[in-house]
Design a protein around this motif. Structure first.
Motif, PDB file in Angstrom:
ATOM      1  N   LEU A  31       0.851  -1.196   0.000  1.00 17.83           N
ATOM      2  CA  LEU A  31       0.000   0.000   0.000  1.00 17.83           C
ATOM      3  C   LEU A  31       0.878   1.233   0.000  1.00 17.83           C
ATOM      4  CD1 LEU A  31      -2.903  -0.412   2.625  1.00 17.83           C
ATOM      5  CD2 LEU A  31      -3.147  -0.127   0.159  1.00 17.83           C
ATOM      6  N   ASP A  32       0.370   2.300  -0.581  1.00 13.14           N
ATOM      7  CA  ASP A  32       1.052   3.576  -0.446  1.00 13.14           C
ATOM      8  C   ASP A  32       0.007   4.659  -0.218  1.00 13.14           C
ATOM      9  OD1 ASP A  32       0.507   5.213  -3.147  1.00 13.14           O
ATOM     10  OD2 ASP A  32       0.777   3.103  -3.677  1.00 13.14           O
ATOM     11  N   ILE A  33       0.436   5.733   0.394  1.00  9.39           N
ATOM     12  CA  ILE A  33      -0.467   6.865   0.639  1.00  9.39           C
ATOM     13  C   ILE A  33       0.312   8.143   0.420  1.00  9.39           C
ATOM     14  CG2 ILE A  33      -0.004   6.823   3.128  1.00  9.39           C
ATOM     15  CD1 ILE A  33      -2.976   7.686   3.502  1.00  9.39           C
ATOM     16  N   ARG A  34      -0.304   9.088  -0.264  1.00  6.99           N
ATOM     17  CA  ARG A  34       0.366  10.329  -0.626  1.00  6.99           C
ATOM     18  C   ARG A  34      -0.031  11.460   0.321  1.00  6.99           C
ATOM     19  NH1 ARG A  34      -1.009   7.535  -5.167  1.00  6.99           N
ATOM     20  NH2 ARG A  34      -3.107   8.413  -5.251  1.00  6.99           N
ATOM     21  N   PRO A  35       0.783  12.516   0.402  1.00  5.68           N
ATOM     22  CA  PRO A  35       0.444  13.659   1.265  1.00  5.68           C
ATOM     23  C   PRO A  35      -0.947  14.198   0.949  1.00  5.68           C
ATOM     24  CG  PRO A  35       2.696  13.880   0.474  1.00  5.68           C
ATOM     25  CD  PRO A  35       2.094  12.714  -0.273  1.00  5.68           C
ATOM     26  N   GLY A  36      -1.737  14.397   1.972  1.00  4.45           N
ATOM     27  CA  GLY A  36      -3.075  14.956   1.802  1.00  4.45           C
ATOM     28  C   GLY A  36      -4.129  13.978   1.346  1.00  4.45           C
ATOM     29  N   GLU A  37      -3.745  12.734   1.078  1.00  9.49           N
ATOM     30  CA  GLU A  37      -4.701  11.738   0.576  1.00  9.49           C
ATOM     31  C   GLU A  37      -5.428  11.054   1.730  1.00  9.49           C
ATOM     32  OE1 GLU A  37      -4.777   8.070  -2.638  1.00  9.49           O
ATOM     33  OE2 GLU A  37      -3.003   8.335  -1.385  1.00  9.49           O
ATOM     34  N   ARG A  38      -6.669  10.678   1.474  1.00  3.53           N
ATOM     35  CA  ARG A  38      -7.459   9.925   2.448  1.00  3.53           C
ATOM     36  C   ARG A  38      -7.733   8.539   1.868  1.00  3.53           C
ATOM     37  NH1 ARG A  38      -9.479  14.968   2.079  1.00  3.53           N
ATOM     38  NH2 ARG A  38     -11.300  14.354   0.844  1.00  3.53           N
ATOM     39  N   LEU A  39      -7.099   7.556   2.466  1.00  3.17           N
ATOM     40  CA  LEU A  39      -7.203   6.174   2.010  1.00  3.17           C
ATOM     41  C   LEU A  39      -7.942   5.356   3.052  1.00  3.17           C
ATOM     42  CD1 LEU A  39      -6.363   3.674   0.254  1.00  3.17           C
ATOM     43  CD2 LEU A  39      -4.220   3.644   1.561  1.00  3.17           C
ATOM     44  N   ALA A  40      -8.993   4.672   2.629  1.00  3.03           N
ATOM     45  CA  ALA A  40      -9.760   3.806   3.534  1.00  3.03           C
ATOM     46  C   ALA A  40      -9.288   2.366   3.372  1.00  3.03           C
ATOM     47  CB  ALA A  40     -11.251   3.904   3.244  1.00  3.03           C
ATOM     48  N   LEU A  41      -9.018   1.713   4.505  1.00  2.00           N
ATOM     49  CA  LEU A  41      -8.677   0.296   4.513  1.00  2.00           C
ATOM     50  C   LEU A  41      -9.874  -0.431   5.117  1.00  2.00           C
ATOM     51  CD1 LEU A  41      -6.471  -1.792   3.926  1.00  2.00           C
ATOM     52  CD2 LEU A  41      -5.593  -1.406   6.237  1.00  2.00           C
ATOM     53  N   VAL A  42     -10.538  -1.253   4.290  1.00  4.62           N
ATOM     54  CA  VAL A  42     -11.845  -1.804   4.643  1.00  4.62           C
ATOM     55  C   VAL A  42     -11.802  -3.320   4.684  1.00  4.62           C
ATOM     56  CG1 VAL A  42     -14.269  -1.939   3.917  1.00  4.62           C
ATOM     57  CG2 VAL A  42     -12.993   0.175   3.572  1.00  4.62           C
ATOM     58  N   GLY A  43     -12.563  -3.881   5.617  1.00  3.56           N
ATOM     59  CA  GLY A  43     -12.695  -5.330   5.704  1.00  3.56           C
ATOM     60  C   GLY A  43     -13.409  -5.701   6.988  1.00  3.56           C
ATOM     61  N   GLU A  44     -13.857  -6.941   7.066  1.00  5.44           N
ATOM     62  CA  GLU A  44     -14.543  -7.410   8.265  1.00  5.44           C
ATOM     63  C   GLU A  44     -13.575  -7.510   9.445  1.00  5.44           C
ATOM     64  OE1 GLU A  44     -17.852 -10.549   6.991  1.00  5.44           O
ATOM     65  OE2 GLU A  44     -15.921 -10.945   6.057  1.00  5.44           O
ATOM     66  N   SER A  45     -14.129  -7.628  10.642  1.00  2.00           N
ATOM     67  CA  SER A  45     -13.301  -7.864  11.813  1.00  2.00           C
ATOM     68  C   SER A  45     -12.479  -9.134  11.607  1.00  2.00           C
ATOM     69  CB  SER A  45     -14.173  -8.014  13.070  1.00  2.00           C
ATOM     70  OG  SER A  45     -14.864  -6.816  13.331  1.00  2.00           O
TER      71      SER A  45
END
Length: 282
Positions: free
Chosen positions: A29-43
């Motif tokens: 995974l990568d995330i950039r400055p100012g970005e909003r990334l959702a990591l989704v999945g069941e418990s």
């Protein structure tokens, strides 16, 4: 992060089996400055483990792969390097605002702590704590610095938790299920605050949730985890319009809709996995 694998060493296992128990496998995974990334999945899908691994908060776990931050490799980094990053450059909001705060310390002590431990003079640290609480909509922030968590509502406690996470001006905020145990109205307020702070501070946000329904208005990109693996990653609109993996389709299909007949049985994730042959789909 690249090809991150998180496992429980054999010596730590309490259930039948031999060898290391893999909990997260080959995740990139990568995330950039100012970005909003959702990591989704069941418990149990590995979301929180992945997030905690970025800051290496679980020393009993075995981490393999690579986690780079501003060109620096964090896996295997010294304690000094990690202490410099934690709280100051990468901060984290934990799941439950009811338990994330110490009940015997004042709000002021807890919000100012990330600055105090880095040598910021007490007067300056408390002034910045007041400023951050005020920025996040805590009324009479200066007066309430002397209050205790038990004197705050759930929504106000979450604002305090956010203030403590943001007061040192990090570049990445990891928000692990920050709306858990909050009512719908307060959830909306917390999500609005996260988006607002992300835009105003150019803050990258890794937002972890099991509820795909709440990410549409917050995230720009969504990554879906299933059984410890990343199975799909797309811009948020594209994911909702054209989900590829049966698990993602199941998550979207099982979101309750107001226009459905109340007598209609809701579909489940398992329905999609079985019907589309995805029970063992990787």
């Amino acid at each position: 992060m690249a090809n991150l694998t998180v496992s429980l060493p054999e010596r730590q296992r309490t259930i039948t089996g031999s060898g290391d128990l893999t909990l997260v496998e080959g995740l990139s995974l990568d995330i950039r400055p100012g970005e909003r990334l959702a990591l989704v999945g069941e418990s149990g899908s590995g979301k929180s483990l992945t997030a905690r691994s970025i800051l290496q908060l679980d020393p009993a776990l075995k981490l393999e792969g690579s986690i780079t931050w501003k060109g620096c490799e964090l896996l295997g980094a010294s304690r000094r390097v990690l202490q410099k990053v934690r709280g100051a450059e990468i901060s984290m909001i934990f799941q439950d605002p009811m338990t994330a705060l110490n009940p015997v310390l004042t709000i002021g002590e807890q919000v100012a702590e990330p600055l105090l431990v880095r040598g910021v003079p007490r007067r300056k640290a408390y002034a910045r704590a007041v400023e951050m609480l005020d920025r996040l909509g805590v009324p009479k922030a200066k007066e309430r610095m002397r209050a205790y968590p038990g004197q705050f509502s759930g929504g106000m406690r979450q604002r305090v938790v956010m203030a403590a996470a943001l007061v040192a001006q990090p570049q990445l905020l990891i928000a692990d299920e920050p709306t858990t145990a909050l009512d719908v109205r307060v959830q909306e307020q917390v999500l609005d605050l996260l988006e607002e702070q992300s835009r105003e501070l150019n803050l990258a946000v890794l937002f972890i949730t099991h509820d795909l329904a709440i990410v549409a208005g917050l995230a720009q990109r969504v990554a879906v985890m299933f059984r410890g693996r990343l199975v799909e990653e797309k811009p948020v609109d594209e994911l909702f319009d054209h989900p590829d993996h049966p698990y993602t389709q199941g998550l979207i299909g099982s979101i309750p809709r107001i226009d459905l007949d109340p007598d209609t049985r809701l579909t489940t994730v398992e329905d999609y996995l079985v019907l589309q042959g995805g029970a063992h789909h990787e």
